[in-house]
Design a protein around this motif. Sequence first.
Motif, PDB file in Angstrom:
ATOM      1  N   GLN A  23      -6.492  -5.357   9.478  1.00  0.00           N
ATOM      2  CA  GLN A  23      -5.236  -5.458   9.501  1.00  0.00           C
ATOM      3  C   GLN A  23      -4.424  -5.030   8.433  1.00  0.00           C
ATOM      4  O   GLN A  23      -3.537  -4.288   8.569  1.00  0.00           O
ATOM      5  N   GLU A  24      -4.717  -5.615   7.201  1.00  0.00           N
ATOM      6  CA  GLU A  24      -4.034  -5.612   6.081  1.00  0.00           C
ATOM      7  C   GLU A  24      -4.179  -4.201   5.336  1.00  0.00           C
ATOM      8  O   GLU A  24      -3.399  -3.642   4.691  1.00  0.00           O
ATOM      9  N   ALA A  27      -2.129  -1.850   7.353  1.00  0.00           N
ATOM     10  CA  ALA A  27      -0.616  -2.045   6.889  1.00  0.00           C
ATOM     11  C   ALA A  27      -0.507  -1.765   5.539  1.00  0.00           C
ATOM     12  O   ALA A  27       0.790  -1.204   5.061  1.00  0.00           O
ATOM     13  N   GLY A  28      -1.390  -1.862   4.616  1.00  0.00           N
ATOM     14  CA  GLY A  28      -0.968  -1.425   3.121  1.00  0.00           C
ATOM     15  C   GLY A  28      -1.052  -0.099   2.958  1.00  0.00           C
ATOM     16  O   GLY A  28      -1.071   0.523   1.788  1.00  0.00           O
ATOM     17  N   ARG A 230      -3.795 -15.095   5.942  1.00  0.00           N
ATOM     18  CA  ARG A 230      -3.333 -13.748   5.691  1.00  0.00           C
ATOM     19  C   ARG A 230      -2.996 -13.363   4.251  1.00  0.00           C
ATOM     20  O   ARG A 230      -3.164 -12.225   3.719  1.00  0.00           O
ATOM     21  N   THR A 234      -4.011 -10.116   2.190  1.00  0.00           N
ATOM     22  CA  THR A 234      -2.907  -9.447   1.454  1.00  0.00           C
ATOM     23  C   THR A 234      -3.459  -9.343   0.036  1.00  0.00           C
ATOM     24  O   THR A 234      -3.238  -8.172  -0.365  1.00  0.00           O
TER      25      THR A 234
END
Length: 264
Positions: A23-24, A27-28, A230, A234
């Motif tokens: 997911q990260e 997102a990044g 998370r 991250t």
Amino acid sequence: MNAQPLRIGIAGLNGRVGRLLAQEVVAGGGVLAGGTTRDGAPVAGIDCPVYSDISQLAHHCDVVIDFTHVSTVVAHGAALAASGTAWVLGTTGLSAAEQQAVDAAAGRVAVVQAANFSPGVTLVTRLARQMGAALPGSDYDAEILEMHHRQKVDAPSGTALAMGRAVAEGRGIKLEDHIESGRDGHTGPRADGAIGFAALRGGQIVGEHSVIFTSTHEQISLTHRSFDRRVYATGAVRAAHWLRTRRPALYDMEDVLGLKSVAE
């Protein structure tokens, strides 16, 4: 011309942190180039190629993030070095031989290795090193307390050991020569200059760590609490992007956060 998005692979895609990493990465602003599972089976809810072999994954990535098991470190290091793929490594509990494999890989590709990718933990560990240097073991007893979820299988945690190692580095000693862990029964008095560890387990605590210095006249405590895994994902993705322009070498999260350019 804008640089192409960073292609990031995830070793152990179906793990708890692996799913968060997927997911990260998106997102990044990176490209989730693929992941590995033991059998190469796809992971529900994650849309990317899945491989059973790290070498297959490496050829499709600029960097691989690896939070798998210590038993994979030697093979993963060799595969990533051979393919020229950068490596973000969060596996802990390495033996001397396994650490040598990481060091060897870092001679050929850029590697960020950390026991914990949380920026907060990185800062606490740095402060622990500075406090170890300023507060001598002859006057200040150093203790490290950690608590984790009931499923955790190792103790002390890798993060706790990293904090203890930082205290030892500050004091110019080796942690292995001064560690006191798992006290039980009639242990006798605390050894002068010891660095003590206590591990608590219960519920679903993500991670709590305290570094405590106690003298005859005062006590100083540094505490960090993680509320969500998370934060590790991250931080690892941040490390992956930081590696993009780095030459082959072994780095850590202090490098990623730019702390080593700050005068001590």
